[in-house]
Design a protein around this motif. Sequence first.
Motif, PDB file in Angstrom:
ATOM      1  N   UNK A 173       6.554  11.581   4.670  1.00 38.59           N
ATOM      2  CA  UNK A 173       5.675  10.435   4.430  1.00 38.59           C
ATOM      3  C   UNK A 173       4.496  10.844   3.552  1.00 38.59           C
ATOM      4  N   UNK A 174       4.083   9.976   2.629  1.00 35.85           N
ATOM      5  CA  UNK A 174       2.931  10.291   1.784  1.00 35.85           C
ATOM      6  C   UNK A 174       1.628  10.274   2.570  1.00 35.85           C
ATOM      7  N   UNK A 175       0.681  11.062   2.107  1.00 35.65           N
ATOM      8  CA  UNK A 175      -0.638  11.154   2.744  1.00 35.65           C
ATOM      9  C   UNK A 175      -1.692  10.774   1.707  1.00 35.65           C
ATOM     10  N   UNK A 176      -2.552   9.809   2.063  1.00 37.35           N
ATOM     11  CA  UNK A 176      -3.572   9.350   1.110  1.00 37.35           C
ATOM     12  C   UNK A 176      -4.992   9.705   1.524  1.00 37.35           C
ATOM     13  N   UNK A 177      -5.222   9.976   2.803  1.00 35.97           N
ATOM     14  CA  UNK A 177      -6.577  10.327   3.247  1.00 35.97           C
ATOM     15  C   UNK A 177      -7.367   9.120   3.698  1.00 35.97           C
ATOM     16  N   UNK A 178      -8.468   9.368   4.416  1.00 35.28           N
ATOM     17  CA  UNK A 178      -9.250   8.288   4.997  1.00 35.28           C
ATOM     18  C   UNK A 178      -9.986   7.468   3.941  1.00 35.28           C
ATOM     19  N   UNK A 222       0.832  -1.198   0.000  1.00 36.62           N
ATOM     20  CA  UNK A 222       0.000   0.000   0.000  1.00 36.62           C
ATOM     21  C   UNK A 222       0.861   1.240   0.000  1.00 36.62           C
ATOM     22  N   UNK A 223       0.408   2.237  -0.749  1.00 39.71           N
ATOM     23  CA  UNK A 223       1.158   3.493  -0.848  1.00 39.71           C
ATOM     24  C   UNK A 223       1.354   4.081   0.540  1.00 39.71           C
ATOM     25  N   UNK A 224       2.637   4.236   0.934  1.00 35.76           N
ATOM     26  CA  UNK A 224       2.928   4.815   2.230  1.00 35.76           C
ATOM     27  C   UNK A 224       2.812   3.859   3.391  1.00 35.76           C
ATOM     28  N   UNK A 225       2.677   2.569   3.111  1.00 37.62           N
ATOM     29  CA  UNK A 225       2.505   1.606   4.205  1.00 37.62           C
ATOM     30  C   UNK A 225       3.718   1.611   5.118  1.00 37.62           C
ATOM     31  N   UNK A 226       3.468   1.423   6.405  1.00 34.07           N
ATOM     32  CA  UNK A 226       4.572   1.372   7.358  1.00 34.07           C
ATOM     33  C   UNK A 226       5.285   0.024   7.242  1.00 34.07           C
ATOM     34  N   UNK A 227       6.585   0.042   7.525  1.00 33.50           N
ATOM     35  CA  UNK A 227       7.365  -1.183   7.429  1.00 33.50           C
ATOM     36  C   UNK A 227       7.292  -2.005   8.698  1.00 33.50           C
ATOM     37  N   UNK A 228       6.810  -1.406   9.786  1.00 35.00           N
ATOM     38  CA  UNK A 228       6.688  -2.146  11.037  1.00 35.00           C
ATOM     39  C   UNK A 228       5.233  -2.358  11.355  1.00 35.00           C
ATOM     40  N   UNK A 229       4.953  -3.373  12.140  1.00 30.45           N
ATOM     41  CA  UNK A 229       3.571  -3.683  12.515  1.00 30.45           C
ATOM     42  C   UNK A 229       3.334  -3.163  13.924  1.00 30.45           C
TER      43      UNK A 229
END
Length: 398
Positions: free
Chosen positions: A254-259, A23-30
């Motif tokens: 960090x990219x922002x995609x919105x809700x 996913x665009x901008x997904x975090x690499x850690x959980x």
Amino acid sequence: MTVAMSHPGFNSGALPPLPNSAAFGARLTRSGQGATPGDAKLHNRTLVLQTLYSVGAMSRADLARATGLTKVTVSGLVGELIADGLLRELGLQESQRPGKPAILVDLARDAFAVIALDLSDHRVFRGALLDLTGHVIDRASAPLDGAMGDVAVELAISLALDLASRTTVPLIGLGVGTPGVVDDAGTVRTAANLGWEQVDLQRQLGERTGLPTVVANDANLAALAESSFGDSSDDFIVITIGHGVGSGLIIGGRPVTGTRFASGEIGQVMVGTDLGLEAPYAREQVLEHWLSVPSLNAALAAESDKDDARERVLREAGYRLGIALAPVVGVLNLAEVVLAGPLELIEGTLAEATLEILRRRTMPDSHNDLIIRTSMQGDDLILRGAVAIVLHAQLGVV
């Protein structure tokens, strides 16, 4: 999962990808979960790759100092990454110190390729094979000729397969920039120009090509390209000006995609305030009415017989963009506004008019050093963004 191509003509690789971070901008850690030994190793592996990607060739000792990892850990990781083909030894490091010179290692930046597709143009789908630095190896294109719906999907798949058949090195993945609203599963929720509604483009492309695939909004990828390959700040907005108008946001790096995955839909913001406060939403009063390339060209053609017509049309478009951007710049305290589109339209008058309105309509003490500039990446902007998102998803870099 490995990047192992079963389709004829594909080259095989063996790159263990990151967990589902497509996913665009997904975090690499959980977040919210305890770290396992596997998580720690993945984190360290990513840290080594990211450091080399950003800094360039280093010795194992320098890499240990830069990452904060032990020399033993770095040595083990470097050995594994060399075996995977992701790193290579370059030779001895020049040094004035006594003793045996260290061996430099770096990413094998030309040993793998990424397929990138740019579906943003209403006339043609464009694609390219690029190396890990965003350098174009080969190009291909497919005229749309009015194709929409499933026909347009098949056109994109054919373009990806064509590029895949040309590669002489293993492929890391496929990245795609498309117009419209795209969710974090790579489903195009809506893209009016292509007649797409709830099209699971990422799944279809992945299944047909056999490649790890990431699909994202084209303007978001433009922002990612500026962040990864351009000389940008950590807080900026990219305005993409083409058949329509879109934008991509990077905040705090960090990219922002919105809700609802629709951040950046600035082209549909109503900026025609001439009708008064009670005016309802009207498409002829949205930003695209003044700023899209077709609108600008039509206005320039209609006014071509009048003195200073070009200056007047471009200044008006810049003013309208400034009206739309002023609240965004004010709320987010952005450092930069990057314009991407035909340079003959956006450079000069239009950019200057936009900056003039932004300075008038935002607090001077907070925004007197705001920069507005044009992207220097040209037609490869979205293609490079597609490379960046694949490298993030598969290797954790950029």
